[in-house]
Design an enzyme around this catalytic site. Sequence first.
Site, PDB file in Angstrom:
ATOM      1  N   CYS A 183      31.323  56.651  16.977  1.00 18.07           N
ATOM      2  CA  CYS A 183      31.911  56.988  18.296  1.00 18.07           C
ATOM      3  C   CYS A 183      31.300  56.149  19.410  1.00 18.07           C
ATOM      4  O   CYS A 183      31.134  56.623  20.544  1.00 18.07           O
ATOM      5  CB  CYS A 183      31.755  58.475  18.617  1.00 18.07           C
ATOM      6  SG  CYS A 183      32.688  59.530  17.522  1.00 18.07           S
ATOM      7  N   ASP A 187      23.242  62.545  29.195  1.00 18.21           N
ATOM      8  CA  ASP A 187      23.774  63.020  27.925  1.00 18.21           C
ATOM      9  C   ASP A 187      22.584  63.219  26.987  1.00 18.21           C
ATOM     10  O   ASP A 187      22.032  62.254  26.449  1.00 18.21           O
ATOM     11  CB  ASP A 187      24.770  61.986  27.379  1.00 18.21           C
ATOM     12  CG  ASP A 187      25.205  62.280  25.948  1.00 18.21           C
ATOM     13  OD1 ASP A 187      24.683  63.249  25.343  1.00 18.21           O
ATOM     14  OD2 ASP A 187      26.057  61.547  25.432  1.00 18.21           O
ATOM     15  N   LYS A 196      23.187  69.905  17.089  1.00 14.96           N
ATOM     16  CA  LYS A 196      22.328  68.745  16.807  1.00 14.96           C
ATOM     17  C   LYS A 196      20.858  69.124  16.868  1.00 14.96           C
ATOM     18  O   LYS A 196      19.976  68.279  16.754  1.00 14.96           O
ATOM     19  CB  LYS A 196      22.631  67.625  17.803  1.00 14.96           C
ATOM     20  CG  LYS A 196      24.041  67.063  17.617  1.00 14.96           C
ATOM     21  CD  LYS A 196      24.215  65.758  18.288  1.00 14.96           C
ATOM     22  CE  LYS A 196      25.662  65.363  18.401  1.00 14.96           C
ATOM     23  NZ  LYS A 196      26.186  64.734  17.184  1.00 14.96           N
TER      24      LYS A 196
END
Length: 410
Positions: A368, A204, A230
């Site tokens: 998150c 990720d 991002k």
Amino acid sequence: MELVTAYNVTDIRKDFPILNQTVHGKPLVYFDNAATTQKPLPVIQALTEYYQGYNANIHRGIHTLAEKATAEYEGTREAARQFINAAQREEIIFTRGTTEGINLVAASFGRAFIKAGDEIIISTMEHHSNIVPWQMLCEETGAKLSVIPITDEGDIILEEYEKLLSEKTKMVALVYVSNSLGTINPVKQVIDLAHGYGARVLVDGAQATAHLDIDVQALDCDFYVFSSHKMYGPTGVGVLYGKKALLEAMPPYQGGGEMIKDVSFERTTYNELPYKFEAGTPNIADTVAFKAALQYVNNIGKAAIGEYEQELLAYGTEALSGIPGLRIIGQAREKISVISFRVEGIHHQDIGIILDTQGIAVRTGHHCTQPLMQRFGIPGTSRASFAMYNTKEEIDRLVQGLHKVRKMFA
Ligand code: PMP
């Protein structure tokens, strides 16, 4: 002699018009870059140029606008390939972002290669996006999910990871850089160890790709996912990199237009890579503008950006450490420019709200990563995350702001 342009943050800031505004009467300090970064003028201009000049659906058109849109869209694929040093353009699949990339792999790779009794390994510091798709897959298949523990500083414990690995391990899905802690994980070691057992590895890269040099061939990861927003590009577009042989062996994720070769009611054959995984009209405008973001980062240089951000991290860590009652959550050996913290006796939400009244944007909450917060026994943190356009003066503003917060709760 090669000319080296000195890193000039004042000039860089001029390219980000959004930064030049006041919030609650104070100059904006934007420290929520781990959630999403701001966009430079070339990205905003690329979006406008697309809609003003050559908006058309791609790939099947033979008219001029369609050909121009297709060329620009495919140009971003090539730029993204170079950015992460993938070997072939077929290995670059456009998605809506990191979350969709992981869901694609969990659903498609999972359907083809994961069965009851198999094991999937993730870590304690994963974002929900790299937890829930694997949980869903485990529920469907009867596979088992294991979790690599971390130290109090926020490093994964490699020896514990090694104990979890076995012939049953089919997938290791690990965050390269933690959005909540800033930890840079030793992904190369993790990948090599997994490959020793024949397991595949998904990285990720949501938080890593804007800050670190990425070379998927050197890493030898099987999948690598990241989001444009991002890294100074638009929202709604991301990349899934996968090794070609694996992508070829995987079934389609979604059915529809573009992903087919021939359709009849009796039998449908699928398109070749990368289109097999790009069903329907994609997010053309944002994908085209994403190329401008990649070029922008390349022009300034990842090494220069990384060095500058490390300076901000060191400065910020020292400055924040001087605030009484402030505890930094995440003190890993290697970090990117993210500082998560708690201030004794003050709820993180109150910190965020009061800082906002001073024009300072930080993120508060669990980011998150609820299981990670549970690991630290906390409900959440306040998080300041720095990007290429932030300054030490802005960090000074944060420190002053936090002193004010403390006074209000004294
Ligand atoms: N993983 C990490 C580490 C992240 O920081 C994020 C975004 N907060 C995601 C995954 C999900 O990215 P996106 O929302 O762009 O799909």
